[in-house]
Design an enzyme around this catalytic site. Structure first.
Site, PDB file in Angstrom:
ATOM      1  N   ALA A 182      -0.119   1.908   0.796  1.00 26.37           N
ATOM      2  CA  ALA A 182       0.825   3.024   0.610  1.00 26.37           C
ATOM      3  C   ALA A 182       1.392   3.129  -0.799  1.00 26.37           C
ATOM      4  CB  ALA A 182       1.970   3.000   1.623  1.00 26.37           C
ATOM      5  N   ALA A 183       0.889   2.306  -1.737  1.00 29.99           N
ATOM      6  CA  ALA A 183       1.382   2.400  -3.123  1.00 29.99           C
ATOM      7  C   ALA A 183       1.059   3.773  -3.696  1.00 29.99           C
ATOM      8  CB  ALA A 183       0.759   1.313  -3.993  1.00 29.99           C
ATOM      9  N   GLY A 184      -0.213   4.163  -3.572  1.00 26.62           N
ATOM     10  CA  GLY A 184      -0.628   5.460  -4.110  1.00 26.62           C
ATOM     11  C   GLY A 184       0.100   6.604  -3.417  1.00 26.62           C
ATOM     12  N   ASP A 185       0.266   6.494  -2.102  1.00 25.01           N
ATOM     13  CA  ASP A 185       0.941   7.563  -1.347  1.00 25.01           C
ATOM     14  C   ASP A 185       2.410   7.677  -1.754  1.00 25.01           C
ATOM     15  OD1 ASP A 185      -1.409   8.019  -0.002  1.00 25.01           O
ATOM     16  OD2 ASP A 185      -0.910   6.622   1.624  1.00 25.01           O
TER      17      ASP A 185
HETATM   18  N1  LIG Z   1       0.759  -4.576  -8.197  1.00 29.70           N
HETATM   19  C1  LIG Z   1       1.531  -3.551  -8.554  1.00 29.70           C
HETATM   20  N2  LIG Z   1       2.685  -3.736  -9.243  1.00 29.70           N
HETATM   21  C2  LIG Z   1       3.481  -2.712  -9.602  1.00 29.70           C
HETATM   22  N3  LIG Z   1       3.194  -1.439  -9.316  1.00 29.70           N
HETATM   23  C3  LIG Z   1       2.072  -1.165  -8.629  1.00 29.70           C
HETATM   24  C4  LIG Z   1       1.178  -2.195  -8.206  1.00 29.70           C
HETATM   25  N4  LIG Z   1       0.149  -1.624  -7.551  1.00 29.70           N
HETATM   26  C5  LIG Z   1       0.386  -0.309  -7.558  1.00 29.70           C
HETATM   27  N5  LIG Z   1       1.535  -0.018  -8.211  1.00 29.70           N
HETATM   28  C6  LIG Z   1       2.126   1.301  -8.433  1.00 29.70           C
HETATM   29  O1  LIG Z   1       1.563   2.186  -7.500  1.00 29.70           O
HETATM   30  C7  LIG Z   1       0.867   3.233  -8.157  1.00 29.70           C
HETATM   31  C8  LIG Z   1      -0.348   3.601  -7.352  1.00 29.70           C
HETATM   32  O2  LIG Z   1      -1.165   2.467  -7.200  1.00 29.70           O
HETATM   33  P1  LIG Z   1      -2.758   2.551  -7.095  1.00 29.70           P
HETATM   34  O3  LIG Z   1      -3.319   3.085  -8.360  1.00 29.70           O
HETATM   35  O4  LIG Z   1      -3.215   1.213  -6.658  1.00 29.70           O
HETATM   36  O5  LIG Z   1      -2.936   3.629  -5.985  1.00 29.70           O
HETATM   37  P2  LIG Z   1      -3.989   3.662  -4.805  1.00 29.70           P
HETATM   38  O6  LIG Z   1      -5.252   2.994  -5.260  1.00 29.70           O
HETATM   39  O7  LIG Z   1      -4.036   5.042  -4.344  1.00 29.70           O
HETATM   40  O8  LIG Z   1      -3.216   2.717  -3.798  1.00 29.70           O
HETATM   41  P3  LIG Z   1      -3.380   2.538  -2.247  1.00 29.70           P
HETATM   42  O9  LIG Z   1      -4.683   3.131  -1.851  1.00 29.70           O
HETATM   43  O10 LIG Z   1      -3.273   1.043  -2.084  1.00 29.70           O
HETATM   44  O11 LIG Z   1      -2.195   3.250  -1.677  1.00 29.70           O
HETATM   45  C9  LIG Z   1       0.563   2.701  -9.536  1.00 29.70           C
HETATM   46  O12 LIG Z   1       0.405   3.747 -10.472  1.00 29.70           O
HETATM   47  C10 LIG Z   1       1.781   1.841  -9.806  1.00 29.70           C
HETATM   48  O13 LIG Z   1       2.861   2.636 -10.231  1.00 29.70           O
END
Ligand SMILES: Nc1ncnc2c1ncn2[C@@H]1O[C@H](COP(=O)(O)OP(=O)(O)OP(=O)(O)O)[C@@H](O)[C@H]1O
Ligand SMILES: [K+]
Length: 542
Positions: free
Chosen positions: A250-253
């Site tokens: 849910a980081a990206g979301d």
């Molecule tokens: N390990 C981390 N530490 C700090 N911030 C993070 C980390 N991982 C992700 N983030 C934050 O979350 C944002 C989105 O992460 P990411 O690029 O991994 O998205 P995603 O691949 O769509 O993620 P997911 O599919 O796991 O939800 C990043 O731009 C950053 O701001």
């Protein structure tokens, strides 16, 4: 407050925490099983937007089942408008089976279920709410026809369209033409453009491809590194916050929902909005699970405040160390003035004492920056070339280990600092309590190289496993030191013999100096309400 409509998926996440991933044919025991959590990219983004204060409507399809009911209650608790939510008897509410390993990485299998039954006519039946929104967001866990229908309605009413192209797949030109803002992560970007995301230049190359398809803003998230944005007028990279990630689900979301809640329609606050989104998702990665880990606006603001507070405290501790040492400087000496923010506190503190007590102290600066500061204060400065020795030098350090060996050069002034340190009868380092570490292993070490032939050194360092990277300025230009050289940052390997590493680096043609300061510091003073002093002569007795 932004009016956001999310058209997308709802899943119930079934999460397994694993030590490592099972290989095909392998069976592994696990020691914890989390119960079901709310998830699905659409639901996560709607919740992230709502918790950050956006007026949020969610168009999604649920099964007529227990999972569906549980999700519905959750949406209501988050004050999401569910008047436009659709249910079906034809399929179950979507489900995701997620494994999370020790590093926080995840791997996910998704059963689309009701999500895959969301049709263009379902969306069209709710066109009024889309037409009234500021922006509509969609992801790829529902049929493309539903997304296209939503974006067509949006376009017809001047509503901004945001496409989060996840999970990665190729997309019809028609959908890209209807998209205003696209928000891939690095792999999704590469799937769509064929260009690998390696650095800011390649991100811009990716953005160009999207611009050529009629998209007007590109945001690429790159996990723990941060996120990049580009419009045809501007671009920039906003680094992520350094946190301990336990589960990036849910980081990206969170990033997208949070951004959609903050970003002005004319993009005027893009960097602030991305900073907010980085902060929100940095909180998400520190908590296991999906929806339960998405922060509210209050939590994001509290985290920002805490950082401000921490920052203030670090500055106070640097100043405490500086003042402690300044109060103990003897009269009638030649004093070396270090470089960087901590040393600047010292320069000001000793200047105050010289003025008040009319001390007879002459100084030597270790960088152009310090020279300018000291001259501005009207201190008596000597040219380093006109003296034989310095009685005492007070400087900061980036990291100091248990043997009082350290790394300097984070601020790009290592060559002059080392020159003056070597001329000094005694070297005192003033640091805040985050600087002392047991070991320098794994730390970043700057190596200053001549611009001509610097690439040769770079290749040598790369081929010997030092993970080198040239240092750049914030504006993207290569950084030049006070003497016009370049810096290559390397990583100190595990079990490194520091003395051998130091000598080996010096032997490479093209290397001017490096930031390892071995056997130089005689005394370290750590700031704090109780200042701590560590002396080299005491270490030897142990
Ligand atoms: N390990 C981390 N530490 C700090 N911030 C993070 C980390 N991982 C992700 N983030 C934050 O979350 C944002 C989105 O992460 P990411 O690029 O991994 O998205 P995603 O691949 O769509 O993620 P997911 O599919 O796991 O939800 C990043 O731009 C950053 O701001
Ligand atoms: K999480």
């Amino acid at each position: 407050m932004k009016n956001v409509v999310v058209v997308g998926s709802t899943n119930v996440d079934k999460v397994l925490n694993v030590e490592k991933y099972a290989l095909p044919g392998e069976t592994l025991a696990i020691n914890s099983y989390q119960q079901s959590h709310g998830g699905g990219k659409g639901a996560n983004q709607a919740i992230a937007a709502a918790r950050s204060g956006a007026q949020t409507t969610f168009i999604t399809k649920l099964g007529n089942d227990e999972d569906g009911k549980q999700m519905l209650t959750g949406f209501q608790n988050d004050h999401i408008n569910i008047d436009h939510l659709v249910t079906t008897d034809q399929a179950q509410t979507g489900k995701a089976y997620i494994t999370v390993d020790k590093s926080g990485q995840n791997s996910i299998y998704v059963y689309g279920g009701a999500n895959m039954e969301l049709t263009a006519s379902d969306v069209e039946a709710h066109q009024e709410v889309i037409a009234q929104a500021d922006r509509v967001i969609a992801q790829l866990e529902i049929p493309l026809e539903a997304i296209i229908a939503a974006f067509k309605i949006a376009k017809a009413h001047g509503v901004q369209t945001i496409l989060n192209p996840a999970p990665a797949k190729e997309l019809p030109e028609e959908l890209l033409r209807l998209t205003d803002v696209i928000t891939p992560n690095e792999t999704e970007a590469q799937t769509l453009t064929g260009i690998e995301v390696a650095d800011e230049v390649s991100m811009l190359d990716n953005a160009m491809v999207f611009f050529s398809k009629g998209i007007s803003m590109v945001i690429i998230t790159v996990g723990s590194k941060g996120a990049f944005y580009a419009t045809p007028q501007a671009h920039g990279f906003i680094p992520a916050f350094k946190v301990k990630a336990v589960d990036t689900t849910a980081a990206g979301d969170t990033f997208i929902g949070a951004l959609a809640s903050q970003l002005e329609m004319d993009n005027s606050n893009i960097e602030d909005a991305m900073l907010y989104a980085n902060r929100a998702s940095s909180l998400t990665v520190q908590v296991a699970g999906a929806q339960n880990s998405i922060p509210t606006r209050k939590q994001v603001e509290a985290a920002n405040q805490k950082t401000d507070h921490t920052h203030e405290q670090i500055e106070r501790e640097k100043e405490q160390a500086a003042q402690y040492v300044a109060a103990r400087i003897p009269n009638h000496i030649v004093l070396g003035l270090g470089s960087g923010t901590t040393a600047a506190y010292f320069v000001k503190a000793i200047h105050d004492r010289i003025e008040k007590e009319h001390l007879d102290i002459e100084c030597v600066a270790t960088s152009v920056g310090t020279q300018q500061l000291a001259e501005k204060l009207g201190m008596r400065m000597l040219d380093v070339n006109t003296i034989d020795a310095v009685e005492l030098t007070v400087d900061g350090a980036d990291i100091v280990d248990d043997h009082l060996d350290g790394i300097k050069g984070g601020g790009a002034a290592l060559l002059f600092e080392k020159l003056v340190a070597n001329m000094s009868k005694r070297n005192v380092w003033i640091v805040d309590p985050r600087k002392p570490r047991h070991t320098l292993e794994g730390q970043m070490l700057p190596v200053e190289v001549v611009p001509f032939g610097g690439m040769g050194v770079f290749r040598y360092l790369r081929d010997h496993g030092y993970q080198p990277a040239f240092r750049f300025q914030e504006n993207g230009d290569i950084l030049a030191t006070d003497s016009g050289n370049y810096l290559i940052d390397i990583t100190i390997p595990k079990d490194a013999d520091l003395q051998a590493l130091s000598e080996n680096l010096k032997k490479q043609t093209g290397v001017v100096e490096h930031g390892l300061f071995l056997n130089i510091c005689d005394e370290m003073v750590v700031g704090g309400d109780q200042v701590k002093v560590v002396k080299r002569e005491d270490l030897k007795q142990d």
